[in-house]
Every structure is written in C-alpha cells, then in structure tokens.
Design a protein around this motif. Structure first.
Motif, PDB file in Angstrom:
ATOM      1  N   MET A   1      -4.946   8.516  22.035  1.00 37.99           N
ATOM      2  CA  MET A   1      -3.936   8.916  21.064  1.00 37.99           C
ATOM      3  C   MET A   1      -2.587   8.290  21.369  1.00 37.99           C
ATOM      4  SD  MET A   1      -5.814  10.810  19.210  1.00 37.99           S
ATOM      5  CE  MET A   1      -4.651  11.663  18.152  1.00 37.99           C
TER       6      MET A   1
ATOM      7  N   ARG B   1       0.814  -1.227   0.000  1.00 37.22           N
ATOM      8  CA  ARG B   1       0.000   0.000   0.000  1.00 37.22           C
ATOM      9  C   ARG B   1       0.842   1.270   0.000  1.00 37.22           C
ATOM     10  NH1 ARG B   1      -2.864  -2.849   4.917  1.00 37.22           N
ATOM     11  NH2 ARG B   1      -2.275  -4.809   3.928  1.00 37.22           N
TER      12      ARG B   1
ATOM     13  N   GLY C   1      -7.290   2.133  17.296  1.00 38.30           N
ATOM     14  CA  GLY C   1      -8.281   2.715  16.399  1.00 38.30           C
ATOM     15  C   GLY C   1      -9.389   1.760  16.021  1.00 38.30           C
TER      16      GLY C   1
ATOM     17  N   LEU D   1      -1.875   3.603  11.182  1.00 37.39           N
ATOM     18  CA  LEU D   1      -3.322   3.697  10.991  1.00 37.39           C
ATOM     19  C   LEU D   1      -3.699   3.784   9.521  1.00 37.39           C
ATOM     20  CD1 LEU D   1      -5.975   3.932  12.596  1.00 37.39           C
ATOM     21  CD2 LEU D   1      -5.698   6.404  12.560  1.00 37.39           C
ATOM     22  N   LYS D   2      -2.853   4.454   8.739  1.00 35.42           N
ATOM     23  CA  LYS D   2      -3.231   4.707   7.343  1.00 35.42           C
ATOM     24  C   LYS D   2      -2.895   3.554   6.417  1.00 35.42           C
ATOM     25  CE  LYS D   2      -3.885   9.097   5.197  1.00 35.42           C
ATOM     26  NZ  LYS D   2      -3.308  10.297   4.554  1.00 35.42           N
ATOM     27  N   LEU D   3      -1.917   2.765   6.806  1.00 36.01           N
ATOM     28  CA  LEU D   3      -1.423   1.753   5.867  1.00 36.01           C
ATOM     29  C   LEU D   3      -1.763   0.323   6.260  1.00 36.01           C
ATOM     30  CD1 LEU D   3       2.095   3.338   5.233  1.00 36.01           C
ATOM     31  CD2 LEU D   3       0.274   3.111   3.539  1.00 36.01           C
ATOM     32  N   ARG D   4      -2.418   0.143   7.406  1.00 37.54           N
ATOM     33  CA  ARG D   4      -2.669  -1.213   7.869  1.00 37.54           C
ATOM     34  C   ARG D   4      -4.111  -1.429   8.250  1.00 37.54           C
ATOM     35  NH1 ARG D   4       2.633  -1.643  11.774  1.00 37.54           N
ATOM     36  NH2 ARG D   4       4.054  -2.599  10.246  1.00 37.54           N
TER      37      ARG D   4
ATOM     38  N   LYS E   1      -8.615   9.768  13.003  1.00 37.59           N
ATOM     39  CA  LYS E   1      -9.137   8.848  14.012  1.00 37.59           C
ATOM     40  C   LYS E   1     -10.535   9.228  14.486  1.00 37.59           C
ATOM     41  CE  LYS E   1      -6.528   5.925  17.030  1.00 37.59           C
ATOM     42  NZ  LYS E   1      -5.720   5.750  18.245  1.00 37.59           N
TER      43      LYS E   1
ATOM     44  N   ILE F   1       7.848   1.795  10.965  1.00 39.99           N
ATOM     45  CA  ILE F   1       6.584   2.029  11.677  1.00 39.99           C
ATOM     46  C   ILE F   1       6.675   1.533  13.113  1.00 39.99           C
ATOM     47  CG2 ILE F   1       4.124   1.478  11.771  1.00 39.99           C
ATOM     48  CD1 ILE F   1       4.092   1.163   8.782  1.00 39.99           C
TER      49      ILE F   1
ATOM     50  N   TYR G   1       7.824  13.456  17.795  1.00 39.23           N
ATOM     51  CA  TYR G   1       7.316  13.727  16.457  1.00 39.23           C
ATOM     52  C   TYR G   1       7.322  12.460  15.606  1.00 39.23           C
ATOM     53  CZ  TYR G   1       7.316  15.627  11.707  1.00 39.23           C
ATOM     54  OH  TYR G   1       7.043  15.887  10.397  1.00 39.23           O
ATOM     55  N   ARG G   2       8.464  11.805  15.599  1.00 36.44           N
ATOM     56  CA  ARG G   2       8.580  10.592  14.792  1.00 36.44           C
ATOM     57  C   ARG G   2       7.659   9.503  15.312  1.00 36.44           C
ATOM     58  NH1 ARG G   2      13.186  10.274  11.442  1.00 36.44           N
ATOM     59  NH2 ARG G   2      13.764   8.168  12.056  1.00 36.44           N
TER      60      ARG G   2
ATOM     61  N   VAL H   1       4.640   9.955  16.515  1.00 38.00           N
ATOM     62  CA  VAL H   1       3.297  10.202  15.973  1.00 38.00           C
ATOM     63  C   VAL H   1       3.233   9.867  14.493  1.00 38.00           C
ATOM     64  CG1 VAL H   1       1.414  11.839  15.738  1.00 38.00           C
ATOM     65  CG2 VAL H   1       3.012  12.077  17.602  1.00 38.00           C
ATOM     66  N   VAL H   2       4.287  10.220  13.760  1.00 40.41           N
ATOM     67  CA  VAL H   2       4.300   9.882  12.334  1.00 40.41           C
ATOM     68  C   VAL H   2       4.139   8.377  12.165  1.00 40.41           C
ATOM     69  CG1 VAL H   2       5.735   9.788  10.268  1.00 40.41           C
ATOM     70  CG2 VAL H   2       5.647  11.880  11.619  1.00 40.41           C
ATOM     71  N   LYS H   3       4.799   7.619  13.016  1.00 40.09           N
ATOM     72  CA  LYS H   3       4.692   6.164  12.926  1.00 40.09           C
ATOM     73  C   LYS H   3       3.271   5.690  13.240  1.00 40.09           C
ATOM     74  CE  LYS H   3       9.559   5.473  13.937  1.00 40.09           C
ATOM     75  NZ  LYS H   3      10.557   5.361  15.015  1.00 40.09           N
ATOM     76  N   GLU H   4       2.661   6.266  14.252  1.00 41.90           N
ATOM     77  CA  GLU H   4       1.276   5.906  14.576  1.00 41.90           C
ATOM     78  C   GLU H   4       0.361   6.216  13.396  1.00 41.90           C
ATOM     79  OE1 GLU H   4       0.121   4.422  17.187  1.00 41.90           O
ATOM     80  OE2 GLU H   4       1.814   4.536  18.568  1.00 41.90           O
ATOM     81  N   TYR H   5       0.639   7.344  12.781  1.00 44.57           N
ATOM     82  CA  TYR H   5      -0.182   7.795  11.663  1.00 44.57           C
ATOM     83  C   TYR H   5      -0.030   6.845  10.475  1.00 44.57           C
ATOM     84  CZ  TYR H   5      -2.169  11.300   8.430  1.00 44.57           C
ATOM     85  OH  TYR H   5      -2.924  11.981   7.504  1.00 44.57           O
ATOM     86  N   LYS H   6       1.188   6.437  10.200  1.00 43.34           N
ATOM     87  CA  LYS H   6       1.425   5.474   9.134  1.00 43.34           C
ATOM     88  C   LYS H   6       0.737   4.154   9.454  1.00 43.34           C
ATOM     89  CE  LYS H   6       5.653   5.077   7.433  1.00 43.34           C
ATOM     90  NZ  LYS H   6       7.158   5.058   7.344  1.00 43.34           N
TER      91      LYS H   6
ATOM     92  N   TYR I   1      -3.610  13.182  12.584  1.00 45.14           N
ATOM     93  CA  TYR I   1      -3.901  11.909  13.235  1.00 45.14           C
ATOM     94  C   TYR I   1      -5.275  11.956  13.905  1.00 45.14           C
ATOM     95  CZ  TYR I   1      -2.800   7.766  16.114  1.00 45.14           C
ATOM     96  OH  TYR I   1      -2.803   6.528  16.717  1.00 45.14           O
TER      97      TYR I   1
ATOM     98  N   LEU J   1      11.379   8.882   7.589  1.00 44.32           N
ATOM     99  CA  LEU J   1      10.209   8.027   7.781  1.00 44.32           C
ATOM    100  C   LEU J   1       9.248   8.118   6.609  1.00 44.32           C
ATOM    101  CD1 LEU J   1       9.362   8.593  11.557  1.00 44.32           C
ATOM    102  CD2 LEU J   1      10.595   6.698  10.488  1.00 44.32           C
TER     103      LEU J   1
ATOM    104  N   VAL K   1       1.084  17.024  12.576  1.00 50.27           N
ATOM    105  CA  VAL K   1       0.819  15.588  12.433  1.00 50.27           C
ATOM    106  C   VAL K   1      -0.206  15.119  13.454  1.00 50.27           C
ATOM    107  CG1 VAL K   1       1.812  13.286  12.310  1.00 50.27           C
ATOM    108  CG2 VAL K   1       3.171  15.250  11.683  1.00 50.27           C
TER     109      VAL K   1
ATOM    110  N   MET L   1       1.046  11.320   2.918  1.00 48.00           N
ATOM    111  CA  MET L   1       1.059  11.690   4.339  1.00 48.00           C
ATOM    112  C   MET L   1       0.891  13.186   4.534  1.00 48.00           C
ATOM    113  SD  MET L   1       1.468   8.721   5.616  1.00 48.00           S
ATOM    114  CE  MET L   1       1.860   9.067   7.316  1.00 48.00           C
TER     115      MET L   1
ATOM    116  N   TYR M   1       5.188  18.934  14.409  1.00 42.66           N
ATOM    117  CA  TYR M   1       4.687  17.914  15.318  1.00 42.66           C
ATOM    118  C   TYR M   1       3.189  18.069  15.531  1.00 42.66           C
ATOM    119  CZ  TYR M   1       3.974  15.507  19.786  1.00 42.66           C
ATOM    120  OH  TYR M   1       3.507  14.709  20.787  1.00 42.66           O
TER     121      TYR M   1
END
Lengths: 232, 232
Positions: B72, A68, B184, B144-147, A145, B227, B134-135, B137-142, A141, A93, A137, A72, A134
């Motif tokens: 969150m 996928r 989520g 949620l969006k990609l899985r 959500k 992620i 910051y990173r 949250v980006v990982k959490e966001y990915k 998010y 990332l 994002v 972002m 930050y």
DNA sequence: TTGCGGGGTTGATCTATGTCAAGGAATCCA
DNA sequence: TGGATTCCTTGACATAGATCAACCCCGCAA
C-alpha cells in the motif's frame, strides 16, 4: 445564515462539543445554501477557500487526469469534504458536484483553522473527522487494489443492503453510470457484473436490487470489515 | 530510550514545536528501536498500541484480503504510519514490515492522544501530518484509478528522478517485486512495462535507471502535480 | 401519436494485464 | 567450486475489462 438552520448544524458531530461562542463566531461567517443537481461546487486545483459540509442531498467527488474522469466518492449527510485541503491551506485534490438538490454548509477555511486553535474540543472533533476520512480512502484503495470488479460490486451491494436495514432489498443511491465510476469500471461492465451476480440471487429492477440469497452472496463477496465497515 | 537519540527525534517536524515538558514526558515512555529487515511490525486488525515513526531505513505498508496481498505504500525517514488508527483508537487497516534494517520510534498511542489534548502546537503538527498522509493516499488512489500501468511506472520514475536530484539517473528505492506491488501490477508486467518505456529513453540496469529522453518521457507520462507532487 | 433523447443493456471485438512455465543471472553458502 | 536460492525476465496463453456499435426501453415534448 438563518437562525432556524442553526440547531441542525449544531447537532453535527463536528460541532456538538464546541464552545458556544466559538460556534456562534463560526456560523456568523458561514453560508448554508441549497444547490440544484449537477452543479459544480469546486474544481481540483483551486485553493481551499471553504470547508464543505453536506447537510441534505448528496455530492459526488471526482477527479480528472489526461482525458479520463473517475468518481472518487459520494458524500451523504452528514459528511464533510476536502477537510485536509482546508487544514493544510492547500489546493483541492478532487472536484465536487451535487448529485441531487443539496443543502450545503460552507465555512471559510481561515475560520476553521482559527477555531481549531482556539477550541480544544473542536480540534479533537476535527482530528477524528479527518482520521475517519483518511481511513475511508484507505479502504477504497484496498478495495480497488485487492478485489475484482465483480467482488467490488458484490461487497458494495452488501454494504448498501446493511445500511438500508438489511430487509432483502436495497436502493442504489445513485444512477448506474455513477456507481460504475465509483467502483472503477465502465457502465457496460457494471451491467455484466450484475449478470454475473444473478446466479447468486441478485435481482435488478431499475435502481431496486433484491438480494435473494445472502449466504451465497457473502461466499462470493467475502466481505472484510477492514475494507467494508464504514464505522471503524 | 537513550539520551543520545533525543535530538534526532526532537528535530522531526512533528515534535519541533512541542513544549519541552510535553516532549520529555512523551519520550519517557517511548522506544527507539532498531529492527532487522523483513520483520513484521504490525498486522492489520490489531489494536493501535503505538504510533510508529521511521527514523532510519524504510518500512513497507501492505494489506491482504482473500488470498491476495498488495503493497500500500513505502514509508521513508522521516515519516509516520498508522497515525489515524492511533488517534481514533481503532484497529490498524494495514500491516507493516521493515524493508531494510530500520530505526523506528514507538510512542504509546495513549500518550499521543494525551499530548494532543495538552499541547496545542503538537495538535497542530499532528493535524498537518495527518492531512498530509490523507492527501498522499488520495493521490495514490487517483494514480491507480486514472492511469494505466505503464503511465504509473513512468510517473513514478519521474518522481524518483526528481527526488534524487534529477541527474539523469535514479536508483529504485526497493526491489522490483515490491515496486510492482506498489504500482498495482505483477512483477512480470513491470518487466514488460520497462520494455515499453525503452523507446522513451528508459534504460534499466538492475536497480539503476537512466532517463535518456526526459522530454518524451514527460509526453508519455503527463505528470500531474495533483497526483505526483508529494509536497502539496 | 410520433419523434426524440437519455440511460441502460447486449454482442462483438480488442487490449491490457494476469497466469503459468521456463530459463537466465547474480548471490549465497557449504 | 558447485549447487541452491532468489530475483528477474521472457514467452505462450488465458482472462478481465474496455471499447465500439447497435438497440431497447421509457419518459417526455410537440
């Protein structure tokens, strides 16, 4: 880097309070380049060699996992991307590609970290920029959500509408395929979401959107400053 | 703040490289307090008066919009939260409540900003901490969006399993209702997701999870360091 | 003019996930 | 000891959103 480009860069919030000599040293080793559309600038997983600053045009951040792919975010002038990776000296990332022909400033990450140590004002500006990214994002998010696809679209339209002067019409800043991905849905679903919004006064003509009934749009979208305000 | 608590705080990565006098000044005005479980610490929208640091226990970050609420993130020792709001002198974007009885350090945000200006080493530590958040949250966001929901659960289990020593079993660090919200999804859906994972060797006994077939779990989950790794 | 291709739309269908209602198991407490 | 409560699970059903296929529209090149 050409001398004629300097003032433009110097005016960026990130550099405006920096000491002259530190700024000069930084520009000495930087590149201001123009890239064609749809060009891949960085790939997630690569080591952060440069900090990127979009001076003109726009850049799409995206990520992949499994098969996928998802957008972002979009970076428009004047915005930075992958600042956190640069400061941590870590891998990116997200990947990034130009959405349009774009003028982009590349600053070696090592020099960024060095300047951070030497110039307290720059350190302050960096931290504010990083904190803003930050919070951006976190808002994305929360958006994903806490809202349905139609709500996300409605709020996004209201946001663009405001950004563009709240004149009753707005221009989508990217094609619908990308918008769908940014909003976390498929292009088909975006089409249907626009149809769902028709009774709320949303008229679509290509990439021009007319909001004929702001009141009812806001009733539906329930915009929330803690999600939609980019300034705070 | 009691003198006996000081060494514990001083050892935190955030403060370890700070100058003695700056640290002392900061502690002079800070509070180390123990809160009971389920106590609301901050509410989104409030002005950021304090930086919070979880010393013991755990804290749940959550957000609301419309009628919905979602977790969150979870902050465990030793972690900060709402650092960005403090640095920007802005309002909190998330609410926070204790998940367990927790010992928490509160530092007035004004003093944080002051110390940032005075102490270059502290500024450096702050930036690294902020970049890490910051990173995260980006990982959490990915994620949620990609899985899908099942993939998110599978990867979360693998992560906890690793964090806890990869012994074949793991303890969920929060109740399932909260886990569902973090991932989520609804609690009902989490139950079903656990059932879906049964053929992959996942056995559930209360909050104790056994991973009997790591190979097939990893085939399903396809963990991605960009992620799932919290360290990078 | 015709043919082609990209982006967008639409309809039919499928799947993942949410919702509602009920019930079970553990825990707390009077 | 016996509710009462909380948490979790299960089943039936509803819905949002994804997928697949077809098609349309428009620009563009031959």
């Amino acid at each position: 880097m050409r001398a004629s480009d300097l003032p433009q860069v110097r005016a960026l919030r990130l550099f405006s309070s920096m000491e002259e000599k530190h700024f000069d040293a930084l520009m000495e080793v930087s590149y201001l380049q123009t890239f064609p559309p749809q060009l891949d600038l960085i790939a997630e997983g690569d080591l952060a060699d440069f900090l990127y600053i979009v001076v003109e045009g726009s850049v799409e951040l995206y990520a992949r996992s499994n098969g996928r792919e998802s957008a972002m975010g979009l970076v428009r002038p004047v915005g930075t991307f992958i600042l956190a990776a640069v400061l941590k000296d870590a891998v990116y990332l997200m990947s990034a590609r130009t959405a349009q022909r774009s003028k982009i400033l590349l600053i070696p990450s090592q020099n960024i970290r060095q300047a951070f140590q030497q110039d307290a004002e720059f350190a302050r500006a960096i931290v504010l920029e990083l904190a803003s990214c930050y919070r951006g994002v976190v808002k994305e998010y929360k958006d994903l959500k806490l809202r349905t696809a139609v709500e996300r679209l409605a709020n996004r339209l209201l946001r663009y509408h405001n950004d563009q002067g709240a004149s009753g019409t707005l221009e989508l800043p990217h094609d619908k395929r990308t918008l769908a991905s940014v909003l976390g849905m498929t292009p088909e679903n975006l089409s249907r979401a626009f149809n769902t919004l028709k009774p709320y006064g949303v008229e679509v003509d290509g990439s021009t959107i007319t909001l004929a009934d702001l009141k009812s749009m806001e009733t539906l979208a329930k915009p929330n400053p803690l999600i939609d305000d980019r300034s705070t």
